[in-house]
Design an enzyme around this catalytic site. Structure first.
Site, PDB file in Angstrom:
ATOM      1  N   ARG A 134       0.837  -1.201   0.000  1.00  0.00           N
ATOM      2  CA  ARG A 134       0.000   0.000   0.000  1.00  0.00           C
ATOM      3  C   ARG A 134       0.866   1.242   0.000  1.00  0.00           C
ATOM      4  NH1 ARG A 134       1.553   3.446   4.429  1.00  0.00           N
ATOM      5  NH2 ARG A 134       1.148   2.448   6.433  1.00  0.00           N
TER       6      ARG A 134
ATOM      7  N   GLU B 236      -7.125   7.793   7.190  1.00  0.00           N
ATOM      8  CA  GLU B 236      -5.994   8.518   7.789  1.00  0.00           C
ATOM      9  C   GLU B 236      -5.296   9.412   6.765  1.00  0.00           C
ATOM     10  OE1 GLU B 236      -1.691   7.581   9.875  1.00  0.00           O
ATOM     11  OE2 GLU B 236      -3.340   6.205  10.266  1.00  0.00           O
TER      12      GLU B 236
ATOM     13  N   ARG C  84      -5.517   5.872   0.344  1.00  0.00           N
ATOM     14  CA  ARG C  84      -4.619   4.746   0.526  1.00  0.00           C
ATOM     15  C   ARG C  84      -4.841   3.824  -0.666  1.00  0.00           C
ATOM     16  NH1 ARG C  84      -2.748   3.592   6.000  1.00  0.00           N
ATOM     17  NH2 ARG C  84      -1.745   5.560   6.575  1.00  0.00           N
TER      18      ARG C  84
ATOM     19  N   CYS D 240       0.641  11.609   8.714  1.00  0.00           N
ATOM     20  CA  CYS D 240       1.576  11.174   9.762  1.00  0.00           C
ATOM     21  C   CYS D 240       2.995  11.243   9.225  1.00  0.00           C
ATOM     22  CB  CYS D 240       1.247   9.748  10.209  1.00  0.00           C
ATOM     23  SG  CYS D 240       2.329   9.181  11.543  1.00  0.00           S
TER      24      CYS D 240
ATOM     25  N   THR E 263       5.553   9.730   9.971  1.00  0.00           N
ATOM     26  CA  THR E 263       6.219   8.426   9.861  1.00  0.00           C
ATOM     27  C   THR E 263       6.020   7.815   8.479  1.00  0.00           C
ATOM     28  OG1 THR E 263       4.332   7.128  10.680  1.00  0.00           O
ATOM     29  CG2 THR E 263       5.851   7.999  12.327  1.00  0.00           C
TER      30      THR E 263
ATOM     31  N   ARG F  59       4.116   0.532   2.396  1.00  0.00           N
ATOM     32  CA  ARG F  59       4.278  -0.619   3.285  1.00  0.00           C
ATOM     33  C   ARG F  59       4.044  -1.868   2.453  1.00  0.00           C
ATOM     34  NH1 ARG F  59       1.387  -3.865   6.872  1.00  0.00           N
ATOM     35  NH2 ARG F  59       2.713  -4.600   8.559  1.00  0.00           N
TER      36      ARG F  59
ATOM     37  N   ARG G 180       4.788  -7.905  12.598  1.00  0.00           N
ATOM     38  CA  ARG G 180       3.549  -7.598  13.324  1.00  0.00           C
ATOM     39  C   ARG G 180       2.711  -8.866  13.406  1.00  0.00           C
ATOM     40  NH1 ARG G 180       1.050  -2.129  10.444  1.00  0.00           N
ATOM     41  NH2 ARG G 180       2.680  -0.660  11.027  1.00  0.00           N
TER      42      ARG G 180
ATOM     43  N   GLU H 286      -1.313  -3.415  13.494  1.00  0.00           N
ATOM     44  CA  GLU H 286      -0.296  -2.780  14.332  1.00  0.00           C
ATOM     45  C   GLU H 286      -0.502  -3.047  15.811  1.00  0.00           C
ATOM     46  OE1 GLU H 286       2.003   1.491  14.210  1.00  0.00           O
ATOM     47  OE2 GLU H 286       0.125   1.227  13.125  1.00  0.00           O
TER      48      GLU H 286
END
Length: 387
Positions: free
Chosen positions: A144, A243, A247, A295, A297, A304, A334, A339
């Site tokens: 993604r 988020e 995505r 975000c 990060t 990912r 994970r 998460e």
């Protein structure tokens, strides 16, 4: 083409949808209460480390041009919770510039980069060497990325009208897809129960109730303006206004990472070209931080790339040992429930750890090579533990 960031308050409370899994409400911002220097409850977070009183006094009254976002809103999670590692979100592209005194050192520390780092993007699947080895017990592959568009706030700051306009633009763009990318868009608002249940069964539906997203302001006006697109084969998805603005997800059963990456590259291009043709708006991309996400990060590739793989040998060796080995291989393990979903059995979600400072090809290659190494080591560990 990635461009340098160019600089450019809403004080009202953010009425978050009550009755979610947690039902938190955002309780107003520090500047509404006199602009006092906030108490950061996440004492070990990057916000606690890099936000000083001097920076607060300098930045606290700034409101971004795109969505009226403030530093107080950006750090809401670090103030409200005691468990944040990063603790900051951007409400729009402007946030990264206007609050750079706080964002820049956090981004550099989290991603392990310096101020001279420049992002490079590369989606050329022909550069990928090899694939997951035959015989590796890989159940599925999922890659993604997040993408945001010019002229709209990011999820924590986006205005209601901007969110609705963006959804309308994307829903129209989706109708232009062809071939194996062709499919349907399902808005969350007014969704039929049969459709909702099917999306739940397919594990495609994103839910409300995440306390981080709520406090960060990402669930305002829920579920309006959100939705899910997927193709007929259910191997290509787009989440709208969760988020991130979008995505974009490519996935399939088995271990053919190359095929998943190739489809993702075509899907990203289809989304980009369709929206640009309709509105003239392109992806938000910065020459230093790459593709812009809410975000920090996720800055850079926003990628990912993950597999679900059975690792009984590593399970017997211990989760701590697996985490240490993954760190050495630049991977992240994970549980298969995400998460914070925990671990069950011997199946793990293994993905690239880095997002910024590497190209997409480099990250996918790193994941393929690392998973193949873990698989070979797992066979030895199975012998060691008599499995």
């Amino acid at each position: 083409v990635c461009l340098p960031i160019i600089s450019s308050g809403i004080n009202a409370e953010w009425p978050l949808r009550p009755g979610g899994a947690v039902g938190l409400w955002y309780m107003g911002t520090a500047e509404e209460k006199g602009g006092a220097y906030p108490t950061v409850r996440s004492k070990h977070s990057l916000v606690a480390k890099h936000l000083t009183k001097a920076k607060w006094e300098k930045l606290k009254d700034i409101k971004t041009k795109t969505s009226g976002f403030t530093l107080s809103k950006a750090i809401a999670c670090a103030v409200q919770f005691d468990n944040q590692h990063c603790g900051i979100y951007a409400g729009d592209f402007d946030s990264y510039m206007d609050f750079a005194d706080v964002f820049d050192p956090i981004i550099r520390e989290y991603h392990g980069i310096d101020e001279n780092t420049r992002h490079s993007s590369d989606m050329d699947v022909s550069k990928i060497r090899g694939n997951i080895k035959p015989g590796a017990p890989v159940k599925s592959v999922r890659i993604r990325v997040g993408r945001s568009f010019e002229g709209f706030g990011l999820s924590p700051g986006i205005t209601r009208q901007q969110r609705l306009d963006l959804e309308k633009l994307l829903a129209s763009a989706f109708t232009k897809f062809s071939g194996d990318l062709k499919g349907n868009y399902y808005p969350l608002l007014g969704m039929a129960e049969s459709v909702r249940q099917q999306l739940v069964d397919d594990h495609f539906l994103f839910m409300s109730g995440d306390p981080n997203l709520q406090v960060a302001g990402m669930e305002r006006d829920w579920p309006e303006g959100r939705g899910i697109f997927h193709n007929k084969d259910k191997t290509f998805l787009v989440w709208v206004n969760e988020e991130d603005q979008t995505r974009i997800i490519s996935m399939q059963k088995g271990g053919d990472v190359k095929a998943v990456f190739e489809r993702l590259a075509r899907a990203i291009q289809a989304v980009q070209e369709s929206v640009k043709k309709e509105s003239g708006k392109d992806f938000l991309c910065d020459e230093k931080y790459g593709y812009i996400h809410s975000c920090p990060t996720n800055l850079g590739t926003g990628m990912r790339a993950s597999v679900h793989i059975d690792l009984p040998g590593w399970t017997a060796e211990g989760l701590g040992a697996l985490k240490t080995r993954c760190e050495e291989l630049k991977l992240q393990p994970r549980g298969t429930r995400g998460e914070s979903g925990g671990q069950t059995g011997v199946t793990y979600d293994i993905s690239n750890k880095h997002r910024l400072g590497y190209s997409e090809v480099e990250l996918v290659q790193c994941m393929i090579d690392g998973v193949n190494i873990l698989f070979q080591e797992d066979l030895e560990l199975q012998k060691k533990h008599g499995l």
